[in-house]
Design an enzyme around this catalytic site. Structure first.
Site, PDB file in Angstrom:
ATOM      1  N   LYS A 100       0.847  -1.204   0.000  1.00  0.00           N
ATOM      2  CA  LYS A 100       0.000   0.000   0.000  1.00  0.00           C
ATOM      3  C   LYS A 100       0.878   1.247   0.000  1.00  0.00           C
ATOM      4  O   LYS A 100       2.089   1.160   0.287  1.00  0.00           O
ATOM      5  CB  LYS A 100      -0.900  -0.013   1.244  1.00  0.00           C
ATOM      6  N   CYS A 141      13.717  25.300   2.609  1.00  0.00           N
ATOM      7  CA  CYS A 141      12.796  25.994   1.699  1.00  0.00           C
ATOM      8  C   CYS A 141      11.944  24.955   0.963  1.00  0.00           C
ATOM      9  O   CYS A 141      12.059  23.758   1.195  1.00  0.00           O
ATOM     10  CB  CYS A 141      13.577  26.819   0.680  1.00  0.00           C
ATOM     11  N   MET A 142      11.108  25.429   0.051  1.00  0.00           N
ATOM     12  CA  MET A 142      10.223  24.502  -0.664  1.00  0.00           C
ATOM     13  C   MET A 142      11.018  23.530  -1.549  1.00  0.00           C
ATOM     14  O   MET A 142      10.687  22.348  -1.643  1.00  0.00           O
ATOM     15  CB  MET A 142       9.215  25.280  -1.525  1.00  0.00           C
ATOM     16  N   ASP A 143      12.063  24.021  -2.193  1.00  0.00           N
ATOM     17  CA  ASP A 143      12.785  23.211  -3.184  1.00  0.00           C
ATOM     18  C   ASP A 143      14.270  23.036  -2.885  1.00  0.00           C
ATOM     19  O   ASP A 143      14.955  22.326  -3.613  1.00  0.00           O
ATOM     20  CB  ASP A 143      12.661  23.853  -4.574  1.00  0.00           C
TER      21      ASP A 143
END
Ligand SMILES: *Cc1c(COP(=O)(O)O)cnc(C)c1O
Length: 381
Positions: free
Chosen positions: A41, A318-320
């Site tokens: 799963k 950070c985001m990236d």
């Protein structure tokens, strides 16, 4: 299976480790007629459902389990033909889809059967595993009355084939075995009802990784092997008790995209929360919270391995992208290990989980689909 990718961050999945884990665990059952249902799963706990399913089957597992009907269909579309059980509740109106894809489903409600019946053609038959709630308190039949009406309905109708009966343990990964034993006893008692009602026993199963590895003598016909197939221990509490040595299959890697020498007092990242204390070498790596590398990783001593040495996160993630403090000048392009071994050191899934105050299960699951999975032994596929 790996699609082409152009980024410098990836997860490496060691399929050989997965095959070895399945084989090692199987040895506990050498003299018993217990088969392994590999739990894939959540995209194989973030490792890749199709690849893990094929590997587990080739290593001796005979059944597969997923949480959702959608996940079962994905496996069928990859031409996997072995029995698949959906562990969660599917919608009764989707029952014909489960039949079409030859997927077994979990039931525990009479109303579900009545509704599902309306969505099946006369000649169609759905294969069922009845879930008994022996103390997990999640899904499942609890009382004898409920069980009686459910089993009676299944027996009386040719559209329903009773393929299995199972339960799930809440504390199999703990030192204290009293609640596990209570659940096991309750399960055996509930199975006794079938005899009373003259119902022939289908496949019976109860154990997850923890129960299946610790108490093979308590297993019935199938063993639902999840986390430990991926080489992870169900809980730190039982690490020392396990009869098999497991091999972690998941590593997370990136590459330095910039390395800069900074004087003391310079700020790093959003909020300028980190300032260099002296002349420091700061590296930037292209992974961030959008990849599931959560901001919290930069706290609690969070670090990566670069050339076998620890390099701590500095400043906010950070985001990236995020930043690390390097031991010294390192070349751009150097591999950074966020999870896994490098040289003599290793950052285990358990270490990362402890850093985030969570369990190892959660870590590979939350590494987002933006991070490509590459398979180091794809000859196994
Ligand atoms: C996820 C799941 C498992 C596998 O559990 P592990 O602890 O990962 O081995 C087994 N049974 C059910 C019902 C599950 O939901």
């Amino acid at each position: 299976m790996t699609r082409r990718f152009y980024r410098d961050t990836w997860a490496e999945i060691d399929l050989h480790a997965i095959a070895t884990n399945v084989r090692e665990v199987s040895k506990l059952y050498d003299n018993k007629n217990v088969r392994i249902m590999a739990v894939v799963k959540a995209n194989g706990y973030g490792h890749g459902a199709i690849e893990v399913a094929r590997t587990a089957l080739s290593a001796g597992a005979t059944h597969l389990a997923v949480a959702l009907l959608d996940e079962a269909i994905e496996l069928r579309e990859a031409e996997i033909t072995e029995p698949i059980l959906v562990l969660g509740r599917i919608r009764p109106e989707d029952v014909a889809i489960a039949v079409e894809f030859n997927v077994m489903v979990t039931v525990f409600q009479l109303e579900w059967l009545i509704e599902a019946k309306k969505h099946l053609h006369a000649d169609e038959c759905i294969h069922l595993h009845v879930k008994l709630d022996t103390g997990m308190g999640r899904i499942g039949v609890r009382s004898k009355e409920e069980a009686a009406s459910l089993f009676r309905f299944i027996q009386a109708d040719e559209s329903f084939a009773l393929n299995g009966i199972y339960t799930h343990f809440a504390t199999a990964d703990e030192q204290d075995l009293s609640y596990l034993n209570e659940q096991h006893t309750r399960f055996v008692e509930m199975l006794g009802w079938l005899k009373e009602w003259g119902i022939k026993k289908p496949l019976i199963h109860s154990g997850n990784s923890a129960a299946g590895m610790r108490f093979p003598e308590k297993a019935f016909d199938l063993f639902r092997l999840g986390i430990s197939m991926y080489g992870l221990t169900p809980s730190p509490e039982i690490t020392d008790d396990l009869p098999v040595s497991l091999k972690q299959a998941f590593s997370l890697k990136s590459r330095l995209v910039q390395v800069k020498e900074m004087p003391a007092g310079e700020a790093i990242s959003y909020g300028a929360t980190y300032r260099t204390k002296q002349r420091e070498w700061i590296g930037t790596i292209p992974i961030g919270y959008a990849d599931g590398w959560l901001r919290y990783h930069s706290t609690n001593g969070g670090a990566v391995l670069v050339n076998g040495q620890r390099a701590p996160f500095v400043g906010r993630i950070c985001m990236d992208q995020c930043m690390i403090r390097l031991p010294g000048p390192v070349e751009v392009g150097t591999v950074v290990t966020l999870i896994g071994a490098d040289g003599d050191d290793e950052i285990t899934m358990d270490e990362v989980a402890a850093r985030l105050g969570t369990i190892n299960y959660e870590i590979p699951c939350v590494i987002s689909s933006r991070v490509p999975r590459i398979y180091s032994n794809d000859k196994l596929l």
